[in-house]
Design a protein around this motif. Structure first.
Motif, PDB file in Angstrom:
ATOM      1  N   GLY A  81       0.825  -1.196   0.000  1.00  0.00           N
ATOM      2  CA  GLY A  81       0.000   0.000   0.000  1.00  0.00           C
ATOM      3  C   GLY A  81       0.859   1.246   0.000  1.00  0.00           C
ATOM      4  N   HIS A  82       0.852   1.900  -1.127  1.00  0.00           N
ATOM      5  CA  HIS A  82       1.616   3.120  -1.281  1.00  0.00           C
ATOM      6  C   HIS A  82       0.849   4.237  -0.580  1.00  0.00           C
ATOM      7  N   HIS A  83       1.536   5.012   0.214  1.00  0.00           N
ATOM      8  CA  HIS A  83       0.852   6.111   0.890  1.00  0.00           C
ATOM      9  C   HIS A  83       1.831   7.222   1.224  1.00  0.00           C
ATOM     10  N   HIS A  84       1.299   8.315   1.727  1.00  0.00           N
ATOM     11  CA  HIS A  84       2.147   9.442   2.057  1.00  0.00           C
ATOM     12  C   HIS A  84       1.961   9.813   3.518  1.00  0.00           C
ATOM     13  N   HIS A  85       2.668  10.871   3.950  1.00  0.00           N
ATOM     14  CA  HIS A  85       2.592  11.239   5.355  1.00  0.00           C
ATOM     15  C   HIS A  85       2.318  12.701   5.589  1.00  0.00           C
ATOM     16  N   LEU A  86       1.647  12.921   6.692  1.00  0.00           N
ATOM     17  CA  LEU A  86       1.357  14.279   7.122  1.00  0.00           C
ATOM     18  C   LEU A  86       2.058  14.365   8.470  1.00  0.00           C
ATOM     19  N   VAL A  87       3.189  15.037   8.480  1.00  0.00           N
ATOM     20  CA  VAL A  87       4.026  15.064   9.677  1.00  0.00           C
ATOM     21  C   VAL A  87       3.990  16.391  10.411  1.00  0.00           C
ATOM     22  N   CYS A  88       3.846  16.311  11.712  1.00  0.00           N
ATOM     23  CA  CYS A  88       3.866  17.539  12.505  1.00  0.00           C
ATOM     24  C   CYS A  88       5.313  17.943  12.664  1.00  0.00           C
ATOM     25  N   ARG A  89       5.614  19.143  12.255  1.00  0.00           N
ATOM     26  CA  ARG A  89       7.023  19.555  12.295  1.00  0.00           C
ATOM     27  C   ARG A  89       7.468  19.936  13.707  1.00  0.00           C
ATOM     28  N   GLU A  90       6.558  19.872  14.650  1.00  0.00           N
ATOM     29  CA  GLU A  90       6.975  20.173  16.022  1.00  0.00           C
ATOM     30  C   GLU A  90       7.084  18.930  16.882  1.00  0.00           C
ATOM     31  N   GLU A  96      -0.909   8.845   8.392  1.00  0.00           N
ATOM     32  CA  GLU A  96      -0.716   8.261   7.069  1.00  0.00           C
ATOM     33  C   GLU A  96      -1.906   8.684   6.217  1.00  0.00           C
ATOM     34  N   ILE A  97      -1.628   9.075   5.006  1.00  0.00           N
ATOM     35  CA  ILE A  97      -2.719   9.502   4.151  1.00  0.00           C
ATOM     36  C   ILE A  97      -2.612   8.851   2.786  1.00  0.00           C
ATOM     37  N   GLU A  98      -3.742   8.707   2.201  1.00  0.00           N
ATOM     38  CA  GLU A  98      -3.750   8.096   0.885  1.00  0.00           C
ATOM     39  C   GLU A  98      -4.072   9.183  -0.120  1.00  0.00           C
TER      40      GLU A  98
END
Lengths: 135, 135
Positions: A81-90, A96-98
Motif C-alpha cells: 500500500g503506497h501512501h504518504h505522510h502528514l508530519v507535525c514539524r513540532e 498516514e494519508i492516501e
DNA sequence: GCGCTAACTGGTAATCATTACCGGTAGGCT
DNA sequence: AGCCTACCGGTAATGATTACCAGTTAGCGC
C-alpha cells in the motif's frame, strides 16, 4: 545444512522496539541515542544495518526532511500500500494519508510530458491540532 | 558611505552561468567541477555561498533526490509562483509543472486532520521521452 | 587616477550523517 | 559439545556541507 536465513537477535528486536515506541519519524541517530539512554545499548553500525534491512523488507518508511535528514518510521503491517505522510514539524506525530487522486494526477502529468517509469515523493509538513493549540 | 549592498563579481556570474547552461538540476559539486573543468575556476566555498544566496533570493529551486543529494536549478524569473518538477532520472532534464489541484488537495487533507501551517514537498521522477526511446 | 573599507574569495579544517572494515561474538544446527 | 556462519559493534573512512580567516578587490569619495 545452512542455518536459518535470518537470525533473531536481541539487537534486532531492540531497534524495532525503539521505532515502535517512538511513534513518529526519527533519525538513525535518534534511535541510537534512545536505545543507549535506556541502557539497551546497540552499536551505531548495527542500528543502521537493521534500519536498512527493515526498509528493504518494506516494514518501515523513509523520508528525507527538508533539512536533508533521513528519518525512519515503522509502517503498514506488510509494507504494502503506497501512501504518504502528514508530519507535525513540532512533535513529529504522523498521519498516514492516501492520495489516489494525486497518484492519478502524477501519472497524467508525466504522460503529458512523455515521461515513463514515473515515481514520486510527496510529504506534507504542518503543525498538528495539539501543537497549534499550544501556541 | 557604505558601498553597494551587493557587489557583482566574476565568480557570482560564473556560478549563475553554470546553472544556466546546465539546464537541469545539478549538485553544488557538479557546478564546482563544471566551472573548474572549463577553466573558470571558483572556490568550492564560493560556489556554495552563491548557491545559497541564490536560493535565498528565490532565483533557484532546491530539491533533494531520493538518494539524499541536494541539487539546484535556476528557475522562474522572479522566484514567484509555487511549482513542482518532473525530473528525468537519467539525463536530468526537468519540466516545471503546476499542480493547483494538488495544492488544494494537500490543504484539504491537512485541514481534515486538524493540521495548520501546512507545507509540502512533491517531486516526480521518471524517464523522459528521449531516454525512454533510447532503450 | 588614488586610496580606503567592507564585502568577497578560496584553501583548509571542522562537522555530521552514513558506510565500510574486520576481528570478535554467539545463534542454531548436528 | 562443537562447528559454521551470520551478526555485532568500535573505529576508520567517506562525502557533502559549513566554518574560519587571511588575502583580494569592487565601488565609492576625493
Amino acid at each position: 545444512m545452512a542455518p536459518a536465513r535470518q537470525r533473531s537477535t536481541r539487537q534486532g528486536g531492540a531497534v524495532k522496539d525503539a521505532l515502535t515506541s517512538a511513534g513518529g519519524f526519527c533519525s538513525a541517530q535518534d534511535v541510537y541515542a534512545a536505545l543507549r539512554s535506556q541502557g539497551d545499548a546497540v552499536g551505531l553500525s548495527t542500528v543502521y544495518r537493521h534500519l536498512q534491512s527493515l526498509v528493504d523488507a518494506g516494514q518501515v518508511d523513509v523520508i528525507h526532511t527538508p533539512e536533508g535528514e533521513t528519518t525512519y518510521r515503522l509502517c503498514g503491517e506488510a509494507g504494502q500500500g503506497h501512501h504518504h505522510h502528514l508530519v507535525c514539524r513540532e512533535c513529529g506525530r504522523t498521519a498516514e494519508i492516501e492520495g489516489r487522486a494525486v497518484e492519478k494526477w502524477a501519472a497524467t502529468v508525466a504522460a503529458e510530458h512523455g515521461y515513463t517509469d514515473v515515481d514520486h515523493t510527496l510529504e506534507l509538513f504542518g503543525r498538528c491540532a495539539e501543537c497549534s493549540a499550544a501556541r
